[in-house]
Design a protein around this motif. Structure first.
Motif, PDB file in Angstrom:
ATOM      1  N   LEU A 145      30.140  43.008  35.359  1.00 35.11           N
ATOM      2  CA  LEU A 145      31.040  43.718  36.259  1.00 35.11           C
ATOM      3  C   LEU A 145      32.473  43.630  35.733  1.00 35.11           C
ATOM      4  N   VAL A 146      33.074  44.777  35.480  1.00 37.86           N
ATOM      5  CA  VAL A 146      34.465  44.837  35.019  1.00 37.86           C
ATOM      6  C   VAL A 146      35.412  44.955  36.212  1.00 37.86           C
ATOM      7  N   ARG A 147      35.050  45.844  37.130  1.00 44.77           N
ATOM      8  CA  ARG A 147      35.913  46.091  38.300  1.00 44.77           C
ATOM      9  C   ARG A 147      35.063  46.660  39.429  1.00 44.77           C
ATOM     10  N   SER A 148      35.446  46.336  40.663  1.00 47.15           N
ATOM     11  CA  SER A 148      34.721  46.832  41.830  1.00 47.15           C
ATOM     12  C   SER A 148      35.719  47.309  42.883  1.00 47.15           C
ATOM     13  N   VAL A 149      35.381  48.405  43.563  1.00 41.15           N
ATOM     14  CA  VAL A 149      36.244  48.975  44.594  1.00 41.15           C
ATOM     15  C   VAL A 149      35.409  49.252  45.845  1.00 41.15           C
ATOM     16  N   THR A 150      35.900  48.812  46.995  1.00 41.67           N
ATOM     17  CA  THR A 150      35.269  49.137  48.278  1.00 41.67           C
ATOM     18  C   THR A 150      36.235  49.997  49.081  1.00 41.67           C
ATOM     19  N   TYR A 151      35.760  51.154  49.533  1.00 39.10           N
ATOM     20  CA  TYR A 151      36.627  52.062  50.284  1.00 39.10           C
ATOM     21  C   TYR A 151      36.370  51.911  51.778  1.00 39.10           C
ATOM     22  N   GLY A 152      37.447  51.688  52.531  1.00 36.14           N
ATOM     23  CA  GLY A 152      37.328  51.579  53.985  1.00 36.14           C
ATOM     24  C   GLY A 152      36.437  50.431  54.391  1.00 36.14           C
ATOM     25  N   GLU A 153      35.791  50.579  55.528  1.00 43.03           N
ATOM     26  CA  GLU A 153      34.857  49.566  56.016  1.00 43.03           C
ATOM     27  C   GLU A 153      33.468  49.879  55.467  1.00 43.03           C
ATOM     28  N   ASN A 154      33.329  49.681  54.163  1.00 41.20           N
ATOM     29  CA  ASN A 154      32.048  49.892  53.488  1.00 41.20           C
ATOM     30  C   ASN A 154      31.599  51.350  53.519  1.00 41.20           C
ATOM     31  N   GLU A 155      32.561  52.311  53.510  1.00 38.79           N
ATOM     32  CA  GLU A 155      32.188  53.726  53.475  1.00 38.79           C
ATOM     33  C   GLU A 155      31.474  54.053  52.164  1.00 38.79           C
ATOM     34  N   PHE A 156      31.975  53.498  51.064  1.00 41.41           N
ATOM     35  CA  PHE A 156      31.280  53.550  49.781  1.00 41.41           C
ATOM     36  C   PHE A 156      31.895  52.502  48.858  1.00 41.41           C
ATOM     37  N   LYS A 157      31.163  52.165  47.795  1.00 43.76           N
ATOM     38  CA  LYS A 157      31.637  51.208  46.799  1.00 43.76           C
ATOM     39  C   LYS A 157      31.474  51.814  45.404  1.00 43.76           C
ATOM     40  N   LEU A 158      32.328  51.380  44.509  1.00 50.61           N
ATOM     41  CA  LEU A 158      32.262  51.804  43.120  1.00 50.61           C
ATOM     42  C   LEU A 158      32.295  50.568  42.233  1.00 50.61           C
ATOM     43  N   GLN A 159      31.494  50.584  41.178  1.00 54.36           N
ATOM     44  CA  GLN A 159      31.508  49.495  40.212  1.00 54.36           C
ATOM     45  C   GLN A 159      31.624  50.068  38.800  1.00 54.36           C
ATOM     46  N   LEU A 160      32.355  49.365  37.956  1.00 56.54           N
ATOM     47  CA  LEU A 160      32.391  49.663  36.527  1.00 56.54           C
ATOM     48  C   LEU A 160      31.792  48.473  35.813  1.00 56.54           C
TER      49      LEU A 160
END
Length: 260
Positions: free
Chosen positions: A58-73
């Motif tokens: 895992l390089v970087r992780s982003v969570t938008y809002g209250e778990n609306e969606f997540k992104l991982q690189l």
């Protein structure tokens, strides 16, 4: 009475920890399956000896809002020559989809403008535009609420640390970047490289002024991966699913230092 309250709190805390642990394990299993499916379908990716989620760090992780969606690189080890990366999209119900985020070696996948593919590099039989929109649709993120736009924004800025290209960036676009890749030949001093950068600039600059009036089109500079993404939504209406066209421009020139 006080003891009963303490016991109840302890029991509640115990089961909360168990539920959180189970949820995390389930999430990891979903990501593992998504990455495994990708490595099975795309031979451009190496396979780890055991869990793919451990090999593709895992390089970087982003969570938008209250778990609306997540992104991982995620990425292969930096110690490898030309490491490949993976984008993982996760929706609110923890369904996952892994997208190839290949290096610039795979020019057919990115559909780079103003250049040809490398003859001895096996074609991917897919492209980033197709994989990205498939991920949005599969995870039901390409909805009428604008979630797809949020995914693009978070992916470009928070996950990839891109910047929007404007006229003030013209010098940087014309000069590009150099990086090493010992599987490929040097091209930094090849006249074709300067021609490619100039043509990239000419095509991108046509839209710089148009972007001021069209929020449905932007160009993003990904300096970490030496690419510019020009993303256009051909639908043009906010409350409709996206119809994306993603054009990519390669902004690197291979330069391998020669040891004496």
């Amino acid at each position: 009475m006080k003891n009963n309250i303490l016991i109840r709190i302890s029991i509640f805390s115990f089961f909360s920890i168990i539920l959180i642990g189970c949820k995390q394990l389930n999430n990891e299993a979903n990501v593992e399956k998504a990455i495994s499916d990708l490595t099975n379908n795309f031979p451009q990716f190496r396979k780890g000896k055991s869990k793919q989620i451990e090999y593709y760090k895992l390089v970087r992780s982003v969570t938008y809002g209250e778990n609306e969606f997540k992104l991982q690189l995620r990425s292969e080890p930096d110690s490898l020559n030309d490491p490949q990366k993976i984008l993982v999209l996760i929706n609110s119900t923890n369904q996952c989809y892994a997208i190839p985020f290949l290096s610039n070696t795979y020019r057919d996948y990115w559909g780079f403008k103003n250049e040809k593919t490398i003859p001895n590099v096996k074609k991917t039989k897919s492209n980033f535009n197709q994989e990205f929109i498939t991920a949005l649709n599969t995870l039901k993120l390409n909805d009428t609420l604008g979630t797809g736009r949020k995914v693009i924004k978070e992916m470009m800025f928070s996950l990839l640390n891109c910047t929007i290209i404007t006229e003030k960036d013209s010098t940087e676009v014309l000069n590009g970047w150099s990086n090493s890749n010992h599987d490929l030949e040097n091209e930094l001093f090849d006249p074709k490289t300067k021609i490619r950068f100039r043509r990239n600039y000419q095509e991108l600059s046509k839209d710089w002024h148009n972007n001021e009036y069209s929020p449905e089109q932007n160009s993003y500079y990904d300096t970490k991966n030496y690419r510019i993404y020009q993303i256009t939504n051909n639908e043009g209406f906010y409350k409709k699913p996206l119809k994306l066209v993603i054009k990519s421009y390669r902004q690197n020139a291979i330069f391998n230092h020669i040891s004496l």
